[in-house]
Design an enzyme around this catalytic site. Structure first.
Site, PDB file in Angstrom:
ATOM      1  N   GLU A   1      -1.640 -16.762  -9.657  1.00  0.00           N
ATOM      2  CA  GLU A   1      -0.664 -16.078 -10.489  1.00  0.00           C
ATOM      3  C   GLU A   1       0.750 -16.612 -10.288  1.00  0.00           C
ATOM      4  O   GLU A   1       1.619 -16.383 -11.113  1.00  0.00           O
ATOM      5  CB  GLU A   1      -0.730 -14.571 -10.243  1.00  0.00           C
ATOM      6  CG  GLU A   1      -2.031 -13.983 -10.764  1.00  0.00           C
ATOM      7  CD  GLU A   1      -2.122 -12.479 -10.659  1.00  0.00           C
ATOM      8  OE1 GLU A   1      -1.124 -11.825 -10.267  1.00  0.00           O
ATOM      9  OE2 GLU A   1      -3.204 -11.939 -10.974  1.00  0.00           O
TER      10      GLU A   1
ATOM     11  N   ASN B   1     -12.546  -0.886  -5.125  1.00  0.00           N
ATOM     12  CA  ASN B   1     -12.276  -1.160  -6.530  1.00  0.00           C
ATOM     13  C   ASN B   1     -13.482  -1.861  -7.165  1.00  0.00           C
ATOM     14  O   ASN B   1     -13.829  -2.961  -6.772  1.00  0.00           O
ATOM     15  CB  ASN B   1     -11.027  -2.044  -6.635  1.00  0.00           C
ATOM     16  CG  ASN B   1     -10.742  -2.516  -8.031  1.00  0.00           C
ATOM     17  OD1 ASN B   1     -11.322  -2.060  -9.008  1.00  0.00           O
ATOM     18  ND2 ASN B   1      -9.831  -3.462  -8.126  1.00  0.00           N
TER      19      ASN B   1
ATOM     20  N   CYS C   1      -6.344  -5.308  -7.465  1.00  0.00           N
ATOM     21  CA  CYS C   1      -6.131  -4.900  -6.075  1.00  0.00           C
ATOM     22  C   CYS C   1      -5.646  -6.074  -5.221  1.00  0.00           C
ATOM     23  O   CYS C   1      -5.069  -5.866  -4.154  1.00  0.00           O
ATOM     24  CB  CYS C   1      -7.386  -4.264  -5.494  1.00  0.00           C
ATOM     25  SG  CYS C   1      -8.850  -5.273  -5.631  1.00  0.00           S
ATOM     26  N   HIS C   2      -5.847  -7.298  -5.697  1.00  0.00           N
ATOM     27  CA  HIS C   2      -5.361  -8.463  -4.949  1.00  0.00           C
ATOM     28  C   HIS C   2      -3.834  -8.495  -4.893  1.00  0.00           C
ATOM     29  O   HIS C   2      -3.261  -9.181  -4.055  1.00  0.00           O
ATOM     30  CB  HIS C   2      -5.902  -9.768  -5.560  1.00  0.00           C
ATOM     31  CG  HIS C   2      -5.493 -10.013  -6.974  1.00  0.00           C
ATOM     32  ND1 HIS C   2      -6.157  -9.442  -8.040  1.00  0.00           N
ATOM     33  CD2 HIS C   2      -4.490 -10.765  -7.503  1.00  0.00           C
ATOM     34  CE1 HIS C   2      -5.578  -9.850  -9.169  1.00  0.00           C
ATOM     35  NE2 HIS C   2      -4.569 -10.644  -8.867  1.00  0.00           N
TER      36      HIS C   2
ATOM     37  N   TYR D   1       0.852  -1.195   0.000  1.00  0.00           N
ATOM     38  CA  TYR D   1       0.000   0.000   0.000  1.00  0.00           C
ATOM     39  C   TYR D   1       0.886   1.243   0.000  1.00  0.00           C
ATOM     40  O   TYR D   1       0.580   2.227  -0.674  1.00  0.00           O
ATOM     41  CB  TYR D   1      -0.932  -0.014   1.218  1.00  0.00           C
ATOM     42  CG  TYR D   1      -1.924  -1.152   1.178  1.00  0.00           C
ATOM     43  CD1 TYR D   1      -3.085  -1.067   0.410  1.00  0.00           C
ATOM     44  CD2 TYR D   1      -1.697  -2.331   1.881  1.00  0.00           C
ATOM     45  CE1 TYR D   1      -3.993  -2.115   0.341  1.00  0.00           C
ATOM     46  CE2 TYR D   1      -2.600  -3.393   1.822  1.00  0.00           C
ATOM     47  CZ  TYR D   1      -3.738  -3.274   1.057  1.00  0.00           C
ATOM     48  OH  TYR D   1      -4.627  -4.322   0.987  1.00  0.00           O
TER      49      TYR D   1
END
Length: 152
Positions: free
Chosen positions: A148, A111, A119-120, A88
């Site tokens: 991912e 979001n 945002c993850h 952040y």
């Protein structure tokens, strides 16, 4: 227009307006998808993403709600590469507001186009999983990050 996609995480529901995606959430709102080329394109890109064949979405996004600050944060999230994370604090610094760490977290929470606006990929400075629309959704954030990293 309304679309949906059956993902490994559950149903993904999304909306489009004026040839752009405006909303995306993991939820089954029991709606029939519209037959539209953009809907099909979003479904195809989500399918490729979940098959590990797409690392960056190429979709027009329109934020129909949100403050200028939130939109700036959401645009910054689009720069985080697939499989990587940022804190952040890094996002706050990137947008030129290094002291607005909590506000960045709140923008991530709001979001409207999750997964596509990633945002993850934003985590705490200590590497902890925080946010993602509240503590009850941390598991979803972990699943997306693991996906991912090819662990899902």
């Amino acid at each position: 227009m309304i679309g949906r996609y059956q993902s490994p995480l559950g149903w993904i529901y999304f909306k489009t307006e004026n040839d752009s995606i405006t909303d995306l959430m993991i939820d089954n709102l029991d709606t029939e998808p519209d037959n539209d080329s953009l809907i099909k394109n979003i479904q195809t890109q989500l399918d490729l993403y979940f098959k590990h064949e797409l690392k960056a979405f190429n979709l027009p996004i329109k934020y129909i709600k949100g403050t200028p600050f939130q939109k700036e944060v959401w645009d910054a999230l689009l720069t985080i590469p697939y499989g990587e994370t940022r804190t952040y604090q890094q996002i706050a610094t990137q947008i030129g507001r290094p002291k607005s760490i909590r506000a960045v977290g709140q923008a991530c929470k709001k979001n409207p186009v999750g997964i596509i606006v990633p945002c993850h990929r934003v985590i705490g400075k200590d590497g902890s999983m925080r946010g993602y629309s509240g503590p009850e959704h941390i598991d979803l954030k972990k699943k997306l990050l693991n996906h991912e990293k090819n662990k899902f």
